[in-house]
Design an enzyme around this catalytic site. Structure first.
Site, PDB file in Angstrom:
ATOM      1  CB  SER A 134      -0.883   0.006   1.251  1.00  0.00           C
ATOM      2  OG  SER A 134      -1.540   1.255   1.390  1.00  0.00           O
ATOM      3  CE1 TYR A 147      -3.933  -2.001   4.988  1.00  0.00           C
ATOM      4  CE2 TYR A 147      -3.234   0.241   4.535  1.00  0.00           C
ATOM      5  CZ  TYR A 147      -3.717  -0.970   4.091  1.00  0.00           C
ATOM      6  OH  TYR A 147      -3.995  -1.160   2.757  1.00  0.00           O
ATOM      7  CB  ALA A 148       1.408   2.570   8.269  1.00  0.00           C
ATOM      8  CB  ALA A 149       3.741  -1.141  11.286  1.00  0.00           C
ATOM      9  CB  SER A 150       1.034  -4.772   8.419  1.00  0.00           C
ATOM     10  OG  SER A 150       0.084  -4.089   7.617  1.00  0.00           O
ATOM     11  CE  LYS A 151      -1.549  -3.753   3.202  1.00  0.00           C
ATOM     12  NZ  LYS A 151      -1.862  -4.992   2.482  1.00  0.00           N
ATOM     13  CB  ILE A 180      -7.975   0.643  -5.347  1.00  0.00           C
ATOM     14  CG1 ILE A 180      -6.456   0.834  -5.510  1.00  0.00           C
ATOM     15  CG2 ILE A 180      -8.556  -0.199  -6.486  1.00  0.00           C
ATOM     16  CD1 ILE A 180      -6.002   1.579  -6.734  1.00  0.00           C
TER      17      ILE A 180
HETATM   18  N1  LIG Z   1      -8.671  -0.495  -1.910  1.00  0.00           N
HETATM   19  C1  LIG Z   1      -7.679   0.319  -1.635  1.00  0.00           C
HETATM   20  O1  LIG Z   1      -7.809   1.546  -1.694  1.00  0.00           O
HETATM   21  C2  LIG Z   1      -6.330  -0.240  -1.244  1.00  0.00           C
HETATM   22  C3  LIG Z   1      -5.263   0.649  -1.162  1.00  0.00           C
HETATM   23  C4  LIG Z   1      -4.007   0.170  -0.814  1.00  0.00           C
HETATM   24  C5  LIG Z   1      -3.826  -1.181  -0.576  1.00  0.00           C
HETATM   25  N2  LIG Z   1      -4.888  -2.022  -0.651  1.00  0.00           N
HETATM   26  C6  LIG Z   1      -4.621  -3.433  -0.357  1.00  0.00           C
HETATM   27  O2  LIG Z   1      -5.132  -4.233  -1.385  1.00  0.00           O
HETATM   28  C7  LIG Z   1      -5.465  -5.522  -0.876  1.00  0.00           C
HETATM   29  C8  LIG Z   1      -6.825  -5.903  -1.432  1.00  0.00           C
HETATM   30  O3  LIG Z   1      -7.744  -4.952  -0.966  1.00  0.00           O
HETATM   31  P1  LIG Z   1      -9.097  -4.659  -1.730  1.00  0.00           P
HETATM   32  O4  LIG Z   1      -9.160  -3.196  -1.894  1.00  0.00           O
HETATM   33  O5  LIG Z   1      -9.245  -5.541  -2.903  1.00  0.00           O
HETATM   34  O6  LIG Z   1     -10.088  -5.050  -0.533  1.00  0.00           O
HETATM   35  P2  LIG Z   1     -11.299  -6.066  -0.428  1.00  0.00           P
HETATM   36  O7  LIG Z   1     -11.812  -5.907   0.960  1.00  0.00           O
HETATM   37  O8  LIG Z   1     -12.237  -5.883  -1.559  1.00  0.00           O
HETATM   38  O9  LIG Z   1     -10.592  -7.497  -0.594  1.00  0.00           O
HETATM   39  C9  LIG Z   1      -9.902  -8.127   0.433  1.00  0.00           C
HETATM   40  C10 LIG Z   1     -10.196  -9.626   0.346  1.00  0.00           C
HETATM   41  O10 LIG Z   1      -9.424 -10.290   1.353  1.00  0.00           O
HETATM   42  C11 LIG Z   1     -10.296 -11.170   2.054  1.00  0.00           C
HETATM   43  N3  LIG Z   1      -9.801 -11.348   3.415  1.00  0.00           N
HETATM   44  C12 LIG Z   1      -9.740 -10.404   4.396  1.00  0.00           C
HETATM   45  N4  LIG Z   1      -9.292 -10.955   5.536  1.00  0.00           N
HETATM   46  C13 LIG Z   1      -9.055 -12.271   5.261  1.00  0.00           C
HETATM   47  C14 LIG Z   1      -8.595 -13.367   6.037  1.00  0.00           C
HETATM   48  N5  LIG Z   1      -8.311 -13.241   7.330  1.00  0.00           N
HETATM   49  N6  LIG Z   1      -8.457 -14.569   5.439  1.00  0.00           N
HETATM   50  C15 LIG Z   1      -8.770 -14.723   4.124  1.00  0.00           C
HETATM   51  N7  LIG Z   1      -9.226 -13.721   3.343  1.00  0.00           N
HETATM   52  C16 LIG Z   1      -9.369 -12.516   3.913  1.00  0.00           C
HETATM   53  C17 LIG Z   1     -11.663 -10.493   2.026  1.00  0.00           C
HETATM   54  O11 LIG Z   1     -12.707 -11.388   2.292  1.00  0.00           O
HETATM   55  C18 LIG Z   1     -11.671  -9.962   0.600  1.00  0.00           C
HETATM   56  O12 LIG Z   1     -12.114 -10.924  -0.319  1.00  0.00           O
HETATM   57  C19 LIG Z   1      -5.383  -5.409   0.655  1.00  0.00           C
HETATM   58  O13 LIG Z   1      -4.198  -6.045   1.093  1.00  0.00           O
HETATM   59  C20 LIG Z   1      -5.288  -3.913   0.905  1.00  0.00           C
HETATM   60  O14 LIG Z   1      -4.514  -3.636   2.047  1.00  0.00           O
HETATM   61  C21 LIG Z   1      -6.132  -1.591  -0.987  1.00  0.00           C
END
Ligand SMILES: NC(=O)c1ccc[n+]([C@@H]2O[C@H](COP(=O)([O-])OP(=O)(O)OC[C@H]3O[C@@H](n4cnc5c(N)ncnc54)[C@H](O)[C@@H]3O)[C@@H](O)[C@H]2O)c1
Length: 246
Positions: A134, A147-151, A180
């Site tokens: 992220s 969240y920030a530390a994990s990423k 996104i």
């Molecule tokens: N959407 C954004 O703006 C954005 C920005 C930066 C980074 N991200 C990263 O992108 C990745 C995907 O996010 P997204 O926007 O598609 O979100 P989303 O919530 O649509 O998708 C996340 C998916 O992960 C699954 N999930 C969550 N916890 C889980 C667990 N413990 N075990 C198994 N599955 C699990 C959820 O059910 C979901 O299907 C994430 O890692 C998020 O940190 C998203």
């Protein structure tokens, strides 16, 4: 035949990645906790086959179980994609210990354990891994401590795994999305007093003037998985409409 394990593929960026991979004929094992959304994805017709499994990646045994299930289903593994992520926002003094632990378990430990469990199978196919970081790894904002530390940790993990596995022909990269348009940000939007004003405030800070689509991140993930990026490993590629450059 090409086989991908997509951990977190039921919604958002993962779902778009599953679609793109299956459209190109890749077979997918989709690991997620959201069974109904995973079933919707599985119901879509596509050249690539799909098997879904319930795996809660916060459980320390789930990553290996997901890899074993993918190998059981398709007998090989070419790609591992991790899009599952947890984002808890709270003021510093109110930030729960459990939220820190859960975030680290899903966002860092699970990607590490997935890579560990899949390494041998990926070495057999000279495969590749893509994690989802992220822009939060690159800039601070209030309340996003875990969240920030994990990423940030995920980006470091990407580098170490890339160096570790390069000699076995396995590449490891990350994508770092900005804003996104997925269900991931719904809790953030609904916590805003004026959602429309908050959205406008964010998109005016993005040089390209909008949120990204999950399909745009999926296209980058597919590129990083495939032969077009054969000399690229250990990288975390920012995809944010120019946000971090502004
Ligand atoms: N959407 C954004 O703006 C954005 C920005 C930066 C980074 N991200 C990263 O992108 C990745 C995907 O996010 P997204 O926007 O598609 O979100 P989303 O919530 O649509 O998708 C996340 C998916 O992960 C699954 N999930 C969550 N916890 C889980 C667990 N413990 N075990 C198994 N599955 C699990 C959820 O059910 C979901 O299907 C994430 O890692 C998020 O940190 C998203």
């Amino acid at each position: 035949m090409t086989v991908a394990l997509v951990a977190g593929g039921a919604t958002g960026i993962g779902r778009a990645t599953v679609r793109a991979l299956r459209a190109a004929g890749t077979d997918v094992y989709l690991a997620d906790v959201n069974d109904s959304a995973a079933r919707e994805v599985a119901d879509q017709e596509a050249p690539g086959r799909i098997v879904v499994g319930h795996h809660d990646l916060a459980d320390r045994h789930a990553p290996k179980a997901a890899v074993d299930a993918a190998l059981e289903a398709f007998e090989r593994l070419d790609h591992v994609v991790v899009t599952a992520g947890l984002h808890v926002v709270a003021p510093l003094e109110a930030f729960a210990f459990e939220a820190w632990e859960a975030t680290m378990a899903v966002n860092v430990r699970a990607p590490y354990l997935l890579a560990q469990a899949a390494a041998a199978a990926l070495a057999d196919t000279r495969g590749s891994i893509v994690f989802t970081g992220s822009t939060a790894a690159h800039r601070g904002s209030p309340g996003t401590f875990a969240y920030a530390a994990s990423k940030g940790a995920l980006i470091s993990l990407t580098r170490s795994l890339a160096v570790e596995l390069a000699g076995r022909g396995v590449r490891v990269n990350s994508v770092c999305p900005g804003w996104i348009d997925t269900p991931f940000n719904d809790p953030y939007w609904s916590a805003q007093a004026d959602t429309e004003a908050a959205l406008n405030g964010i998109v005016t800070r993005v040089p390209l003037g909008r949120q990204g689509d999950p399909e745009e991140v999926a296209a980058l993930i597919v590129y990083l998985l495939g032969p077009g990026s054969a000399y690229l490993t250990g990288q975390s590629v920012v995809i944010d409409g120019g946000l971090l450059s502004a």
